[in-house]
Design an enzyme around this catalytic site. Structure first.
Site, PDB file in Angstrom:
ATOM      1  N   CYS A 113     -20.832  -6.315  -2.672  1.00  0.00           N
ATOM      2  CA  CYS A 113     -22.088  -6.416  -2.413  1.00  0.00           C
ATOM      3  C   CYS A 113     -21.981  -6.341  -0.658  1.00  0.00           C
ATOM      4  CB  CYS A 113     -22.541  -8.283  -2.811  1.00  0.00           C
ATOM      5  SG  CYS A 113     -22.950  -8.098  -4.714  1.00  0.00           S
TER       6      CYS A 113
HETATM    7  C1  BEZ Z   1     -18.707  -6.116  -5.648  1.00  0.00           C
HETATM    8  O1  BEZ Z   1     -19.493  -6.605  -5.106  1.00  0.00           O
HETATM    9  O2  BEZ Z   1     -17.391  -6.257  -5.398  1.00  0.00           O
HETATM   10  C2  BEZ Z   1     -17.941  -6.884  -7.413  1.00  0.00           C
HETATM   11  C3  BEZ Z   1     -19.756  -8.078  -7.917  1.00  0.00           C
HETATM   12  C4  BEZ Z   1     -18.587  -8.248  -9.404  1.00  0.00           C
HETATM   13  C5  BEZ Z   1     -18.042  -7.390  -9.694  1.00  0.00           C
HETATM   14  C6  BEZ Z   1     -16.884  -6.627  -9.405  1.00  0.00           C
HETATM   15  C7  BEZ Z   1     -17.452  -5.943  -7.935  1.00  0.00           C
END
Ligand code: BEZ
Length: 210
Positions: free
Chosen positions: A45
């Site tokens: 994200c």
């Molecule tokens: C991420 O944004 O890295 C992420 C968020 C939730 C689960 C897996 C990855």
């Protein structure tokens, strides 16, 4: 309930990093992209939000506003914004919606309980000036989106809206386009006086208008 193409994008009010927004009012007469993030302070994200911030000018060129959403509270968004700027080199420059009570996530069916019952999936909604949903895409939490692809789709949607053309596989802005089947040859002659290349009666290829 799932949101389908052609539905009116549900309206809502929410707190964001840029103050409260009334969604439809905020969209105004232009295009909009609403996209969700599973959680604050997560790696994928963080990269996505930095990329969208860097592409803001590209969205603006297309008359398109962008808003992100994450189910965490505003205080978390504010702290995370510092990390985004530090690690991605671009400060957050568009509203990030705080949705701790999941009001907006539920409205847009962004939580898919069989994937995860608390985090949102990576949803993308492109909304037209008529407030109708033109595109929905859903990615899993583990896959970062390609926002160049979102821009490419907006280019295609805007061409269709203006010129009654469709775009072929792997099309990029500037490539030839296809006259929509709904347009008769007679109507097409008015719109495309320079003619077209008719590979089949239903496959009429023409230079990109505009
Ligand atoms: C991420 O944004 O890295 C992420 C968020 C939730 C689960 C897996 C990855």
């Amino acid at each position: 309930m799932a949101i389908r193409l052609g539905d009116v994008a549900p309206d809502f009010t929410a707190e964001t990093t840029e103050g409260p927004i009334h969604f439809h009012e905020w969209l105004g007469d232009g295009w909009g992209v609403l996209f969700s993030h599973p959680k604050d302070y997560t790696p994928v994200c963080t990269t996505e939000l930095g990329r969208v911030a860097a592409l803001k000018g590209e969205f603006e060129k297309r008359g398109c506003k962008v808003a992100g959403l994450s189910v965490d509270p505003l205080e978390d968004h504010r702290g995370w914004a510092g990390d985004i700027e530090e690690t991605q080199g671009t400060a957050l420059n568009f509203p990030l919606i705080a949705d701790p009570d999941r009001k907006v996530s539920d409205l847009y069916d962004m939580i898919h309980p069989n994937a995860n019952d608390t985090l949102t999936v990576r949803s993308v909604f492109v909304i037209g000036p008529d407030k109708k949903v033109k595109l929905t895409i859903t990615y899993p939490a583990s896959t970062g989106r390609n926002f160049d692809e979102i821009l490419r789709v907006i280019d295609s949607l805007q061409l269709t809206a203006k010129h009654q053309v469709a775009t072929p596989v792997d099309w990029r802005s500037g490539d030839d386009v296809i006259i929509v089947p709904a347009l008769s040859n007679e109507e097409a002659r008015q719109k495309f006086p320079g003619g077209w290349n008719e590979l089949k009666p239903y496959l009429r290829v023409v230079k990109q208008p505009g």
